[in-house]
Scaffold this active site. Structure first.
Site, mmCIF file in Angstrom:
data_model
loop_
_atom_site.group_PDB
_atom_site.id
_atom_site.type_symbol
_atom_site.label_atom_id
_atom_site.label_comp_id
_atom_site.label_asym_id
_atom_site.label_seq_id
_atom_site.Cartn_x
_atom_site.Cartn_y
_atom_site.Cartn_z
ATOM 1 N N MET A 89 60.773 110.501 11.243
ATOM 2 C CA MET A 89 60.807 111.944 11.062
ATOM 3 C C MET A 89 60.599 112.351 9.601
ATOM 4 O O MET A 89 61.361 113.134 9.051
ATOM 5 C CB MET A 89 62.125 112.499 11.615
ATOM 6 C CG MET A 89 62.260 112.296 13.123
ATOM 7 S SD MET A 89 60.818 112.906 14.024
ATOM 8 C CE MET A 89 61.337 112.733 15.715
ATOM 9 N N ARG A 90 59.538 111.799 8.984
ATOM 10 C CA ARG A 90 59.172 112.218 7.633
ATOM 11 C C ARG A 90 57.657 112.367 7.563
ATOM 12 O O ARG A 90 56.932 111.596 8.181
ATOM 13 C CB ARG A 90 59.581 111.152 6.598
ATOM 14 C CG ARG A 90 61.054 111.041 6.323
ATOM 15 C CD ARG A 90 61.312 109.914 5.334
ATOM 16 N NE ARG A 90 60.663 110.122 4.052
ATOM 17 C CZ ARG A 90 61.200 110.777 3.029
ATOM 18 N NH1 ARG A 90 62.411 111.282 3.138
ATOM 19 N NH2 ARG A 90 60.551 110.919 1.894
ATOM 20 N N HIS A 108 53.391 111.185 19.456
ATOM 21 C CA HIS A 108 53.974 112.525 19.485
ATOM 22 C C HIS A 108 54.130 112.953 20.942
ATOM 23 O O HIS A 108 53.210 112.761 21.748
ATOM 24 C CB HIS A 108 53.082 113.510 18.725
ATOM 25 C CG HIS A 108 53.673 114.877 18.651
ATOM 26 N ND1 HIS A 108 54.726 115.194 17.821
ATOM 27 C CD2 HIS A 108 53.389 116.001 19.349
ATOM 28 C CE1 HIS A 108 55.066 116.457 18.010
ATOM 29 N NE2 HIS A 108 54.263 116.972 18.920
HETATM 30 C C1 GAR Z 1 59.674 110.057 20.676
HETATM 31 O O1 GAR Z 1 59.685 110.939 21.769
HETATM 32 C C2 GAR Z 1 58.499 110.348 19.769
HETATM 33 O O2 GAR Z 1 57.351 110.736 20.470
HETATM 34 C C3 GAR Z 1 59.041 111.472 18.928
HETATM 35 O O3 GAR Z 1 60.362 111.092 18.646
HETATM 36 C C4 GAR Z 1 60.866 110.333 19.737
HETATM 37 C C5 GAR Z 1 61.448 109.054 19.199
HETATM 38 O O4 GAR Z 1 62.083 108.332 20.212
HETATM 39 N N1 GAR Z 1 58.258 111.646 17.727
HETATM 40 C C6 GAR Z 1 57.972 112.840 17.194
HETATM 41 O O5 GAR Z 1 58.378 113.895 17.640
HETATM 42 C C7 GAR Z 1 57.080 112.783 15.965
HETATM 43 N N2 GAR Z 1 56.570 114.083 15.643
HETATM 44 P P1 GAR Z 1 62.419 106.805 20.029
HETATM 45 O O6 GAR Z 1 63.172 106.663 18.696
HETATM 46 O O7 GAR Z 1 63.291 106.458 21.199
HETATM 47 O O8 GAR Z 1 61.120 106.038 20.033
#
Ligand code: GAR
Length: 201
Positions: A89-90, A108
């Site tokens: 998240m950066r 995403h």
């Molecule tokens: C996932 O749903 C990924 O697509 C999202 O964070 C979640 C992480 O889950 N990423 C974003 O929103 C990036 N913009 P995880 O830690 O269980 O893989």
């Protein structure tokens, strides 16, 4: 063996799916290192339990370029060829993108370019779309923006909540991320403008 580096900030379920595929040989790659900006990220603990090198690099007090320089150094130290963002998240600095040109992937939880940013599944649900999904794309300097490698569509059902929709999207994330990594590592694609053209479609 091709070496990938995982960056994550939280739960790490995408990382876990990739790690399982790498361990079983379904994905011909080795996870060289797992790095988190959050020392408490459950994904780091998971990496340790799988016996993988796991590093916490906290960002406190560092500007984006200085922080990214530390991460780049750690990735190079582990001979990482492809950087895989898995719930990281950066925003990456221009220096980071230059250090790994077209060698950084992100996943995403929406059909980009719809619903970039945080809480994409909730954004899509509240907007009332009938179809959402997930996207694996190369990372550039803009948020959730680079060329798309793979997408999967997930229909929204009448009885869905944002949570049930998120769960079905997550299952598709776990499926397509390893596929996209396999395509990128194979090198069997070409780039035409923003379009990634593979032999598969
Ligand atoms: C996932 O749903 C990924 O697509 C999202 O964070 C979640 C992480 O889950 N990423 C974003 O929103 C990036 N913009 P995880 O830690 O269980 O893989």
């Amino acid at each position: 063996m091709r070496r990938i580096g995982i960056l994550l900030s939280g739960r790490g379920s995408n990382f876990e799916a990739i790690a399982r595929n790498a361990a079983s040989g379904r994905l011909d790659a080795a996870i060289a290192v797992v790095i988190s900006n959050r020392p408490q990220a459950p994904g780091l603990e998971l990496a340790r339990s799988l016996g993988l090198p796991a590093l916490a690099i906290p960002s406190k007090g560092l500007d984006r370029e200085a922080y990214d320089a530390l991460v780049i150094e750690a990735l190079h130290a582990h001979d990482v060829e492809l950087v895989v963002l898995a719930g990281y998240m950066r925003l990456l600095s221009p220096g980071f993108i230059r250090a790994f040109p077209m060698r950084i992937l992100n996943i995403h939880p929406s059909l980009l370019p719809a619903f970039p940013g945080l809480d994409a599944q909730h954004q899509a649900f509240e907007y009332g779309v009938r179809v959402s999904g997930c996207t694996v794309h190369f990372v550039d300097e803009h948020l959730d923006h680079g060329p798309i490698v793979m997408q999967a569509a997930v229909p929204v059902r009448a009885e869905d909540t944002a949570e049930s929709l998120s769960a079905r999207i997550l299952a598709e994330e776990h499926r397509i991320y390893s596929e996209a990594i396999r395509i990128v590592l194979s090198g069997r694609y070409r780039i035409s403008g923003r379009r990634i053209v593979t032999e598969e479609y």
